[in-house]
Design a protein around this motif. Structure first.
Motif, PDB file in Angstrom:
ATOM      1  N   UNK A 149     112.237  32.466 126.940  1.00  0.00           N
ATOM      2  CA  UNK A 149     111.023  32.904 127.548  1.00  0.00           C
ATOM      3  C   UNK A 149     110.270  34.144 126.919  1.00  0.00           C
ATOM      4  N   UNK A 150     109.130  34.267 127.410  1.00  0.00           N
ATOM      5  CA  UNK A 150     108.442  35.549 126.718  1.00  0.00           C
ATOM      6  C   UNK A 150     108.419  36.577 127.589  1.00  0.00           C
ATOM      7  N   UNK A 205     100.048  26.408 115.055  1.00  0.00           N
ATOM      8  CA  UNK A 205      99.522  25.751 116.220  1.00  0.00           C
ATOM      9  C   UNK A 205     100.162  24.596 116.347  1.00  0.00           C
ATOM     10  N   UNK A 265      97.417  22.345 114.347  1.00  0.00           N
ATOM     11  CA  UNK A 265      97.775  22.355 112.809  1.00  0.00           C
ATOM     12  C   UNK A 265      98.690  21.667 112.243  1.00  0.00           C
ATOM     13  N   UNK A 267     102.916  28.895 123.979  1.00  0.00           N
ATOM     14  CA  UNK A 267     102.928  28.795 125.292  1.00  0.00           C
ATOM     15  C   UNK A 267     101.610  29.237 125.733  1.00  0.00           C
ATOM     16  N   UNK A 268     100.920  30.309 124.758  1.00  0.00           N
ATOM     17  CA  UNK A 268      99.884  30.881 124.867  1.00  0.00           C
ATOM     18  C   UNK A 268      98.523  29.967 124.415  1.00  0.00           C
ATOM     19  N   UNK A 269      98.842  28.903 123.894  1.00  0.00           N
ATOM     20  CA  UNK A 269      97.538  28.291 123.357  1.00  0.00           C
ATOM     21  C   UNK A 269      96.761  27.423 124.473  1.00  0.00           C
ATOM     22  N   UNK A 270      95.442  27.777 124.589  1.00  0.00           N
ATOM     23  CA  UNK A 270      94.662  27.166 125.304  1.00  0.00           C
ATOM     24  C   UNK A 270      94.498  25.592 125.253  1.00  0.00           C
ATOM     25  N   UNK A 296      96.866  43.470 108.543  1.00  0.00           N
ATOM     26  CA  UNK A 296      98.254  43.212 108.964  1.00  0.00           C
ATOM     27  C   UNK A 296      99.392  43.489 108.015  1.00  0.00           C
ATOM     28  N   UNK A 323     102.637  33.308 136.238  1.00  0.00           N
ATOM     29  CA  UNK A 323     102.876  32.471 135.055  1.00  0.00           C
ATOM     30  C   UNK A 323     101.798  31.617 134.917  1.00  0.00           C
ATOM     31  N   UNK A 381     104.775  31.167 116.345  1.00  0.00           N
ATOM     32  CA  UNK A 381     103.892  32.004 116.938  1.00  0.00           C
ATOM     33  C   UNK A 381     102.855  32.892 115.679  1.00  0.00           C
ATOM     34  N   UNK A 382     101.688  32.976 115.765  1.00  0.00           N
ATOM     35  CA  UNK A 382     100.716  33.526 114.838  1.00  0.00           C
ATOM     36  C   UNK A 382     101.488  34.854 114.412  1.00  0.00           C
ATOM     37  N   UNK A 383     102.272  35.483 115.448  1.00  0.00           N
ATOM     38  CA  UNK A 383     102.681  36.942 115.098  1.00  0.00           C
ATOM     39  C   UNK A 383     103.640  36.739 113.553  1.00  0.00           C
ATOM     40  N   UNK A 434      94.955  38.873 119.685  1.00  0.00           N
ATOM     41  CA  UNK A 434      96.070  38.041 118.881  1.00  0.00           C
ATOM     42  C   UNK A 434      96.973  37.533 120.048  1.00  0.00           C
ATOM     43  N   UNK A 475     107.162  34.938 131.275  1.00  0.00           N
ATOM     44  CA  UNK A 475     106.155  34.578 132.033  1.00  0.00           C
ATOM     45  C   UNK A 475     105.705  32.956 131.502  1.00  0.00           C
ATOM     46  N   UNK A 476     106.633  32.344 131.089  1.00  0.00           N
ATOM     47  CA  UNK A 476     106.286  30.697 130.565  1.00  0.00           C
ATOM     48  C   UNK A 476     106.566  29.976 131.645  1.00  0.00           C
ATOM     49  N   UNK A 509      92.692  32.741 133.001  1.00  0.00           N
ATOM     50  CA  UNK A 509      91.492  32.434 132.251  1.00  0.00           C
ATOM     51  C   UNK A 509      90.526  32.344 132.821  1.00  0.00           C
TER      52      UNK A 509
END
Lengths: 276, 276
Positions: free
Chosen positions: A206-207, A156, A159, A181-184, B207, B111, A144-146, B144, A225-226, B117
């Motif tokens: 799960x998130x 990603x 990448x 999971x969030x990746x469009x 950050x 979910x 995750x980007x965090x 983010x 929510x996944x 979107x």
């Protein structure tokens, strides 16, 4: 009764169980696939861990973990490469499906994420001959980007797959739903990973909303929510039919519960929430 | 002495100051650009806020915020659209450069992030005629990915720009380094945003490593890992020469310090860490 298609990453019960106990518990629940962490293996010793795995007919969906390539200086860089070669040897001894790579973040006080990413690519390239000789696939896990600054600067699936293309067929990806999971662009990139034949592992949890801790507040499947079934459908359509590996870091909830209850819940939720 | 090119998002000192005090403090430090939140404006009343802004020759780099489009039902949906129209009117009355949109996350127990979107895109399209009539640009702020579930399901600059392409020239982006610094495609997407003439705002902070809270542990410029000068260079090269807007949510540090010290530090760090 065997639970086909389910693997337990032993971090899920790491606060409750050592390696041997964790294996016994998985077997009790009909689970013959596991993914241990190197620290857990080290605690019983590699030879004993190998004996436990072989004598019980277990299969490892992965060994966690290699990676953490970026370094501040040449000595650190060589240490990191050596450690990855040892991880490859351990994974091979245990007969793991892959060595999972958490690639590492920014070294020292660096603000140059591009340079860190180059070190990751160079590091994997440097240990790849060793991995190929050992017959051990390397699975980049986009995080995750965090976690970009301190754990993994590959964030990603796109990448990670760009890197795989440069690194050869022995380097693929571990797709952990928590991280992607969030990746469009997720559906496209899973399909691409399938075409490249580079899906080496599928991790689940799960998130939670809210998420109270960035590292140790992952949820049990179904509690967040996944869209776990939806992502599994994408992954199976892309040709990966391997086990789903449950990996839950949960300091305030699941790590505090009896391990037997945790594993029973994993089995139940696998059946109700995860299958395509 | 005026500090050209610096704007203060008033959330940065929201725990210490009301609207009037915050403005006085910015003026004392030579800052004539601000970005208030609607709650802050509402507390003094819109008419009084407009008076303060005009009489002091202030310019708003944005009003925070519209958005939160996804809804569980038709009534909620209409409420959200009405609220956005009110936000547009307030932004217009204040003469803001743009209304910043934090687009919203998954409605209710959904979910289905794809559906959320779509609601975002539909929602912006629905209020766009009102925004165009008011002459108020709408700036989608990709947040983010750690906020995908509960705050904004638009999480990359690429995704925001895809939406902008469909929504017309009055819809652009607010680029906040905190949300996008990790993106391996950042340079390309900033260049694309420039070609589209859709960069409406540039927000800065840093950050921190470690980040102790997902929402309220943003760092002062220079205290974290973001290459602020590098990103500013990309943004200026893409044609945006507007002010850099400092937006720091910091429950345990900057919100606890005297506002005068916070603003003085923003000015100092703007000069030392942020200019291209």
């Amino acid at each position: 009764m065997q639970v086909e298609g389910l693997s337990i990453n032993l971090a899920t019960i790491r606060e409750q169980c050592g390696f041997g106990q964790a294996v016994d518990l998985c077997l009790k629940h009909g689970i013959t696939r596991i993914a241990p962490w190197r620290e857990q293996v080290a605690k019983v010793g590699l030879a004993e861990a190998v004996r436990i795995v072989k004598s019980n007919g277990l299969k490892l969906t992965g060994l966690c973990r290699g990676g953490f390539f970026p370094a501040e200086n040449e000595a650190g860089w060589q240490r990191n490469l050596d450690d990855n070669r040892r991880a490859i040897d351990e994974a091979a001894a245990l007969g793991a499906d892959c060595l999972v790579l958490v690639v590492g973040g920014l070294p020292g006080s660096s603000k140059d994420i591009g340079a860190a990413r180059q070190m990751v690519s160079d590091g994997i390239a440097a240990v790849s001959p060793h991995a190929e000789a050992a017959g051990m696939p390397l699975a980049i896990e986009p995080l995750h980007p965090m976690y970009a600054a301190d754990r993994a600067c590959v964030n990603t699936l796109a990448h990670a797959l760009d890197m795989c293309e440069q690194l050869g067929e022995n380097v693929g990806v571990a797709i952990d739903v928590y991280h992607v999971w969030w990746d469009p662009d997720l559906a496209n990139q899973i399909a691409r990973a399938g075409q490249m034949k580079r899906i080496f592992a599928h991790h689940i949890c799960d998130w939670l909303v809210p998420t109270k801790d960035m590292l140790t507040d992952r949820g049990m499947m179904g509690d967040g929510v996944i869209d776990l079934k939806g992502i599994r459908r994408m992954i199976e359509k892309a040709g990966f039919l391997g086990a789903q590996e449950v990996e839950i870091f949960s300091a305030e909830n699941w790590w505090k519960r009896p391990a037997d209850e945790v594993i029973a819940t994993c089995v139940e939720r696998y059946h109700s929430c995860c299958q395509a």
